[in-house]
Design a protein around this motif. Sequence first.
Motif, short mmCIF file in Angstrom:
data_model
loop_
_atom_site.label_atom_id
_atom_site.label_comp_id
_atom_site.label_asym_id
_atom_site.label_seq_id
_atom_site.Cartn_x
_atom_site.Cartn_y
_atom_site.Cartn_z
N LEU A 113 0.87 -1.18 -0.15
CA LEU A 113 0.07 0.06 -0.23
C LEU A 113 0.78 1.36 -0.04
CD1 LEU A 113 -2.75 -0.88 2.41
CD2 LEU A 113 -2.86 -0.87 0.05
N TRP A 114 1.88 1.28 0.65
CA TRP A 114 2.88 2.42 0.58
C TRP A 114 3.36 2.62 -0.62
CZ3 TRP A 114 3.38 6.25 3.81
CH2 TRP A 114 2.96 6.30 5.16
N ILE A 115 3.86 1.70 -1.24
CA ILE A 115 4.44 1.82 -2.67
C ILE A 115 3.56 2.24 -3.82
CG2 ILE A 115 5.48 0.59 -4.64
CD1 ILE A 115 6.92 -1.41 -2.59
N VAL A 116 2.15 1.67 -3.46
CA VAL A 116 1.03 2.07 -4.59
C VAL A 116 0.84 3.63 -4.24
CG1 VAL A 116 -1.37 1.92 -5.14
CG2 VAL A 116 0.17 -0.24 -4.78
N PHE A 117 0.70 3.79 -2.88
CA PHE A 117 0.33 5.38 -2.78
C PHE A 117 1.45 6.44 -3.18
CE2 PHE A 117 -2.95 3.76 -0.15
CZ PHE A 117 -4.30 4.41 -0.39
N THR A 118 2.60 5.81 -2.78
CA THR A 118 3.78 6.62 -3.15
C THR A 118 3.86 7.08 -4.92
OG1 THR A 118 5.11 6.04 -1.46
CG2 THR A 118 6.28 7.03 -3.34
N ALA A 119 3.43 5.83 -5.61
CA ALA A 119 3.43 5.86 -6.83
C ALA A 119 2.34 6.78 -7.36
CB ALA A 119 3.27 4.57 -7.60
N ALA A 120 1.34 6.71 -6.81
CA ALA A 120 0.10 7.46 -7.10
C ALA A 120 0.37 9.12 -6.87
CB ALA A 120 -1.17 7.20 -6.20
N ILE A 121 1.08 9.30 -5.78
CA ILE A 121 1.42 10.67 -5.71
C ILE A 121 2.40 11.13 -6.77
CG2 ILE A 121 2.74 12.33 -4.13
CD1 ILE A 121 1.69 10.76 -1.79
N VAL A 122 3.11 10.52 -7.04
CA VAL A 122 4.29 10.80 -8.30
C VAL A 122 3.48 11.20 -9.43
CG1 VAL A 122 6.26 10.16 -9.54
CG2 VAL A 122 6.34 9.93 -7.16
N LEU A 123 2.63 10.02 -9.74
CA LEU A 123 1.75 10.00 -11.12
C LEU A 123 0.82 11.27 -11.04
CD1 LEU A 123 0.80 6.20 -11.40
CD2 LEU A 123 2.45 7.56 -12.95
N GLY A 124 0.60 11.59 -10.04
CA GLY A 124 -0.32 12.86 -9.73
C GLY A 124 0.38 14.03 -10.25
N CYS A 125 1.83 14.13 -9.74
CA CYS A 125 2.59 15.26 -10.31
C CYS A 125 2.90 15.30 -11.68
CB CYS A 125 3.95 15.07 -9.46
SG CYS A 125 3.96 15.18 -7.80
N MET A 126 3.08 14.02 -12.17
CA MET A 126 3.33 14.16 -13.75
C MET A 126 2.07 14.58 -14.42
SD MET A 126 6.28 13.17 -14.04
CE MET A 126 6.42 14.11 -12.31
N HIS A 127 0.75 14.15 -13.79
CA HIS A 127 -0.48 14.70 -14.40
C HIS A 127 -0.54 16.14 -14.29
CE1 HIS A 127 -1.20 10.28 -14.77
NE2 HIS A 127 -1.99 10.28 -13.58
N ALA A 128 0.06 16.89 -13.56
CA ALA A 128 -0.01 18.19 -13.36
C ALA A 128 0.44 18.96 -14.47
CB ALA A 128 0.63 18.57 -11.82
N PHE A 129 1.57 18.26 -15.21
CA PHE A 129 2.26 18.93 -16.22
C PHE A 129 1.77 18.57 -17.50
CE2 PHE A 129 4.79 19.87 -12.42
CZ PHE A 129 5.29 20.99 -12.71
N SER A 130 1.75 17.20 -17.86
CA SER A 130 1.60 16.48 -19.15
C SER A 130 0.51 17.08 -19.75
CB SER A 130 1.65 15.04 -19.13
OG SER A 130 0.60 14.35 -18.25
N PRO A 131 -0.98 16.99 -19.28
CA PRO A 131 -2.13 17.36 -19.86
C PRO A 131 -2.26 18.73 -20.35
CG PRO A 131 -2.67 16.24 -17.95
CD PRO A 131 -1.19 16.40 -17.75
N ALA A 132 -1.55 19.59 -19.92
CA ALA A 132 -1.63 21.22 -20.20
C ALA A 132 -0.60 21.11 -21.59
CB ALA A 132 -1.10 22.09 -19.11
#
Length: 432
Positions: A113-132
């Motif tokens: 769960l820690w790995i999944v949640f950490t990956a989710a946070i990092v992926l969220g950071c990427m989603h903040a830049f790539s769609p725009a």
Amino acid sequence: MLTPSLDIFRHQPYRHYWAMRQSISAARQMQAVAIGWQVYDVARETRSIEESALMLGFVGLAQFAPVFLLSLVGGQAADRLDRRLILIVTNVVRVICALALAASPFFSGPVQLWIVFTAAIVLGCMHAFSPAAASALLPRIVPRADLRQAIAWNSLGFQGAAIGGPALGGLLYIAGPEAVYLTSAALLVFATLAIATARTPAHEKVHGQSGWRMAIEGLRYVRHNKVVLGAISLDLVVVLFGGVTALLPVFARDVLHTDTVGLGLLRTAPAVGAAIIAFMLATRPLTRRIGAWMLGAIAVYGVAMLGFALSKILLLSLIALAVTGAADMISVFIRQSIIQLATPTAMRGRVSSVEFIFISASNELGEFESGVAARFLGPVGAVLLGGVMALVTAAAWFRLFPQLARTDALDEVEEEAVPAPGADNQGRAAAP
């Protein structure tokens, strides 16, 4: 006449851009199936159904928080920096996250769960830049006359990936979540190579403006443009309360009593309905009464969501979800067309970032809301609430945003919404 034109693919940059988008979409859909089932399965070892549903909601929150905090930065970065470079970097980080997720099943439940949640946070950071960056790059690689066709093909391709991704993810999960994550990593490597080899135009740098002022201009433009604001906020409210994606593992396992293959079908069903509509829009685009079509589609979405909540049969649930996908596709196509046609070129990155904050709030934050609602109302009660909210929103938006409801043709937006060169960036969409 019944086949979407392939003429748009004569543009080499768009071919690579399109391949990148669909590969990322398929990878994300596969990962969503695996993450949802993995988190819910691990949580159910020690928690109740309601508590485990809340854990799924926290996955959505983990992805939304970085988007909320960083999207405005990502928007002004898309207007300042090379958009192709942004896409390359974010895709490389996504590959690393996929590999980390592939390693997670070999650890104990809490560590997983820690790995999944950490990956989710990092992926969220990427989603903040790539769609725009992706949204702002599109009008630079296709002529304006081909833009609507490009949007239709983007939607059609996305729905194809959304159909194949969850289904493939559900099948691969039989071999373990690591099989899903490794396959998604391969797709992301392909996406990185596709955009890296695209012959995109040189980036036009913005000079003489601070990043903070640029971000504020994007917010101000959306606030003053009532048609754009109404279209974006409509999606926010409906999906925030009416989304069901986060709860699909709950319905699959404890309501419909199926397995990961059934979960994959449930995630695929909305994409099937959306793909049918996307194909129709690629061949026969909506030309009149687009505001009424958009709000009517939201009402249909709400009714279908109520049907899904009450269904105890897998086939009926799949049909209801397919209808929600079809209705949502109409709304998405109209919203994207309005935003692309109404936004000045120099501001597309910032306006896209504002749009993505709303979209991410409706998706990831909506998943958190679904988890919280399911914790107190149960999964069925949470979805019933969402269906009712969609119907209420469709009715309310007729009064709150009459300009949107009365909008007749996209051509009106295209002809009058974009300010002339040197004009104020607070141009308004054309009133019908």
